[in-house]
Write an enzyme that holds these catalytic residues in place. Structure first.
Site, PDB file in Angstrom:
ATOM      1  N   ASP A  13       0.890  -1.020  -0.024  1.00  0.00           N
ATOM      2  CA  ASP A  13       0.025   0.035  -0.032  1.00  0.00           C
ATOM      3  C   ASP A  13       0.825   1.264   0.020  1.00  0.00           C
ATOM      4  OD1 ASP A  13      -1.986  -1.966   0.198  1.00  0.00           O
ATOM      5  OD2 ASP A  13      -2.929  -1.056   2.028  1.00  0.00           O
ATOM      6  N   LEU A  78       0.590   3.318   7.689  1.00  0.00           N
ATOM      7  CA  LEU A  78       0.291   2.041   6.887  1.00  0.00           C
ATOM      8  C   LEU A  78       1.129   1.148   7.640  1.00  0.00           C
ATOM      9  CD1 LEU A  78       0.140   3.103   3.393  1.00  0.00           C
ATOM     10  CD2 LEU A  78      -1.722   3.299   4.905  1.00  0.00           C
ATOM     11  N   SER A 127      -8.548  -2.436   9.612  1.00  0.00           N
ATOM     12  CA  SER A 127      -8.640  -3.690   8.708  1.00  0.00           C
ATOM     13  C   SER A 127      -9.961  -4.354   8.888  1.00  0.00           C
ATOM     14  CB  SER A 127      -7.502  -4.424   9.408  1.00  0.00           C
ATOM     15  OG  SER A 127      -7.611  -5.999   8.834  1.00  0.00           O
ATOM     16  N   GLU A 129     -10.074  -7.408   9.188  1.00  0.00           N
ATOM     17  CA  GLU A 129      -9.745  -8.504  10.260  1.00  0.00           C
ATOM     18  C   GLU A 129     -10.399  -8.102  11.808  1.00  0.00           C
ATOM     19  OE1 GLU A 129      -8.436 -11.611  10.048  1.00  0.00           O
ATOM     20  OE2 GLU A 129      -8.074 -11.512   8.185  1.00  0.00           O
ATOM     21  N   TYR A 151      -3.625  -9.901  15.456  1.00  0.00           N
ATOM     22  CA  TYR A 151      -3.503  -8.979  14.520  1.00  0.00           C
ATOM     23  C   TYR A 151      -4.619  -7.904  14.618  1.00  0.00           C
ATOM     24  CZ  TYR A 151      -3.719  -6.544   9.992  1.00  0.00           C
ATOM     25  OH  TYR A 151      -3.824  -5.594   8.890  1.00  0.00           O
ATOM     26  N   HIS A 181      -7.087  -6.630   0.113  1.00  0.00           N
ATOM     27  CA  HIS A 181      -6.759  -5.815  -1.270  1.00  0.00           C
ATOM     28  C   HIS A 181      -5.148  -6.397  -1.600  1.00  0.00           C
ATOM     29  CE1 HIS A 181      -5.757  -3.233   2.350  1.00  0.00           C
ATOM     30  NE2 HIS A 181      -4.771  -2.847   1.715  1.00  0.00           N
TER      31      HIS A 181
END
Length: 326
Positions: A13, A78, A127, A129, A151, A181
């Site tokens: 990213d 990021l 995220s 997640e 995470y 992505h």
């Protein structure tokens, strides 16, 4: 000329975002952790105009120094320990970087901006997640978060800390809840790139099989190059907010594998795939699919690259890389 500081600039990213911002005329700065970063040469090759600063998300003094030297209008966070499977093996490190690192950067930014905390706009890479054991389908900005990995837990912490700094100090702080992505720049440890590399090598006769874990997990896959545009659009809004970025379509890992093999003309793909329980997660996230309606309405954003095109793009890039001996 606007300026921007990107942490995690060596990642998938970070590279796409830096390219986007350079094309828009930004003075782009990147935070690099460690003098021997293996991707340092790649960044310099792809982005020769970007200024790099040494720093670490766990070291506030280095972040304050990077903010002082870059004097950015926008900060994109990021940087993270971003491989989900690794987070079970290194839960403490994941927490220090992916969770507490967000707080350290936010606090550094608050100190840097002084009496005008909104003058530098902040983006946090949240995220999908975080949704983990999903409570509704599709998932949107108000869906209950139920992370199922260290995470995911770390990302929830960073997400809410960003919201807290926005509400406590009036910072222009936004979180992009990005669903999966991918791209040819995705690390080989991630399942999509693992598949595209293996299919390329099998197609060229360089290997016979790929070893996989859960083929039934379903994800909402988009193209990273599309998703970084959404990050930029968030920081162009009058106020910070949270946005789900997704395609709204879900595909299983099995479908990804099948599409990759089909692209190189292999229909009986099962004979090239072997299952190994070592690649199963301790706690699986079965299905993720996002509702990006808010991003469409407020940001005017929508994905351009579809699932099949994404798979073809990744396989073709890995075929070229394998032929070149990369």
């Amino acid at each position: 000329m606007p300026s921007a500081l990107i942490t995690g600039i060596t990642g998938q990213d970070g590279l796409y975002l830096a390219e986007l911002l350079v094309a828009k005329g930004y003075d782009v700065h990147g935070l690099i952790r460690g003098q021997n970063n293996p991707k340092l040469d790649l960044v310099r090759e792809l982005l020769p105009t970007v200024t790099l600063h040494n720093g670490d998300l766990t070291d506030m003094s280095s972040l304050i120094r990077a903010l002082r030297d870059s004097d950015p209008d926008e900060v994109y966070n990021l940087g993270a320990v971003s491989f989900v499977a690794y987070s079970w093996e290194q839960a403490a490190l994941t927490t220090d970087v992916t969770a507490k690192g967000v707080l350290t950067l936010l606090e550094s930014l608050r100190l840097h901006t002084g009496d005008d905390p909104s003058r530098v706009r902040f983006y946090q890479a949240s995220s999908s997640e975080m949704f983990g054991k999903v409570q509704e389908v599709p998932q949107h900005e108000r869906t209950l978060l139920w992370p199922r990995s260290p995470y995911g837990v770390a990302k929830v912490y960073g997400h809410y800390m960003t919201l807290n700094y926005r509400e406590s100090y009036g910072m222009h702080a936004s979180s992009g809840i990005l669903f999966n992505h991918e791209s040819p720049r995705r690390g080989p440890e991630f399942v999509t790139r693992k598949v595209s590399q293996a299919v390329a090598r099998i197609h060229l006769g360089l290997q016979e099989e790929v070893v996989m874990g859960n083929l039934d997990a379903q994800r909402d896959w988009g193209f990273a190059g599309d998703y970084v545009e959404a990050m930029w659009l968030m920081l162009q809004q009058p106020a910070g907010d949270d946005y789900v970025i997704a395609t709204g379509q879900t595909h299983s890992v099995r479908e990804f594998v099948q599409a990759a093999f089909a692209h190189v003309g292999i229909e009986d793909w099962e004979r090239h795939v072997r299952h190994d329980p070592r690649f199963m997660r301790p706690a699986e996230v079965d299905q993720l699919v996002g509702d990006a309606g808010k991003a469409r309405e407020v940001l005017g954003w929508k994905p351009r690259v579809g699932f099949d095109e994404l798979v073809r793009m990744m396989v073709d890039a890995d075929i070229e890389a394998a032929r070149s001996g990369w």
